[in-house]
Design a protein around this motif. Sequence first.
Motif, PDB file in Angstrom:
ATOM      1  N   GLU A 192      39.230  58.388  23.552  1.00 13.95           N
ATOM      2  CA  GLU A 192      38.719  58.056  24.846  1.00 13.95           C
ATOM      3  C   GLU A 192      39.738  57.024  25.450  1.00 13.95           C
ATOM      4  O   GLU A 192      40.059  56.030  24.982  1.00 13.95           O
ATOM      5  CB  GLU A 192      37.440  57.208  24.715  1.00 13.95           C
ATOM      6  N   TYR A 193      40.218  57.758  26.618  1.00 12.59           N
ATOM      7  CA  TYR A 193      41.106  56.784  27.467  1.00 12.59           C
ATOM      8  C   TYR A 193      40.788  55.296  27.596  1.00 12.59           C
ATOM      9  O   TYR A 193      39.643  55.310  28.376  1.00 12.59           O
ATOM     10  CB  TYR A 193      41.780  57.389  28.541  1.00 12.59           C
ATOM     11  N   CYS A 194      41.537  54.486  27.121  1.00 11.50           N
ATOM     12  CA  CYS A 194      40.746  53.162  27.178  1.00 11.50           C
ATOM     13  C   CYS A 194      41.781  52.116  27.734  1.00 11.50           C
ATOM     14  O   CYS A 194      41.868  50.809  27.666  1.00 11.50           O
ATOM     15  CB  CYS A 194      40.172  52.433  25.798  1.00 11.50           C
ATOM     16  N   HIS A 241      45.888  52.690  24.617  1.00 12.85           N
ATOM     17  CA  HIS A 241      45.326  53.664  24.160  1.00 12.85           C
ATOM     18  C   HIS A 241      45.934  54.452  23.060  1.00 12.85           C
ATOM     19  O   HIS A 241      45.076  54.609  21.816  1.00 12.85           O
ATOM     20  CB  HIS A 241      44.782  54.770  25.207  1.00 12.85           C
ATOM     21  N   HIS A 272      35.696  53.084  23.442  1.00 12.41           N
ATOM     22  CA  HIS A 272      36.757  53.944  22.585  1.00 12.41           C
ATOM     23  C   HIS A 272      35.995  54.928  21.903  1.00 12.41           C
ATOM     24  O   HIS A 272      34.948  55.230  21.935  1.00 12.41           O
ATOM     25  CB  HIS A 272      37.305  52.708  21.767  1.00 12.41           C
ATOM     26  N   CYS A 319      41.864  56.821  18.316  1.00 18.06           N
ATOM     27  CA  CYS A 319      40.896  56.735  19.755  1.00 18.06           C
ATOM     28  C   CYS A 319      41.055  58.024  20.611  1.00 18.06           C
ATOM     29  O   CYS A 319      42.298  57.997  20.944  1.00 18.06           O
ATOM     30  CB  CYS A 319      41.301  55.507  20.305  1.00 18.06           C
ATOM     31  N   MET A 346      46.008  53.054  19.252  1.00 12.44           N
ATOM     32  CA  MET A 346      44.681  52.627  18.593  1.00 12.44           C
ATOM     33  C   MET A 346      44.450  53.649  17.355  1.00 12.44           C
ATOM     34  O   MET A 346      44.191  54.770  17.877  1.00 12.44           O
ATOM     35  CB  MET A 346      43.681  52.615  19.508  1.00 12.44           C
TER      36      MET A 346
HETATM   37 CU1  CUA Z   1      40.558  52.925  22.783  1.00 10.86          CU
HETATM   38 CU2  CUA Z   1      41.559  54.859  23.530  1.00 10.86          CU
END
Ligand code: CUA
Length: 155
Positions: free
Chosen positions: A130-132, A136, A93, A128, A139
């Motif tokens: 970062e693609y998670c 996403h 993340h 966040c 977040m």
């Molecule tokens: Cu955690 Cu995007």
Amino acid sequence: MLDKYEKRALLITGGIIMLFIFSLLYAMVKEKIQVTDCLPYNKVYTESKVTRLDERSYQVFAVARMWNFEPAQIYIPVGSEVDFFLTSKDVVHGFNISDKNVNLMAVFGGISKTTVRFDQPGVYKITCHEYCGVGHENMQAEVIVNYPERSYSKD
Ligand code: CUA
């Protein structure tokens, strides 16, 4: 014997690397940018918490997971210096604090650390970046600087 194009390519590559190193040193020394520390893994950091060390010093153990941050709200007084220790319970993340030039990665099995001063009151969004996965964009967390008043017990 090196071909002249090969030599040129090596020189350019070397130059670019030097430029990167120079930029990093410049940012650290002149702009006083905190370069993230990576600490050895320790289970202690996997439990989220906020600890008050003294009047204006705090430690935040931030835990990222699909798809939230803990703690979701961090209350501190104006002028506080906060050490953030960040880890992830699952995938990678991101951890970006608005207006603060903070851009950390939360990695499972790793601890990222940085220190941030909050001299202006307000609400600083943590997102966040970062693609998670599907959650996403949900977040988020926030650092609430002197608004509303709240304090943590010392421990
Ligand atoms: Cu955690 Cu995007």
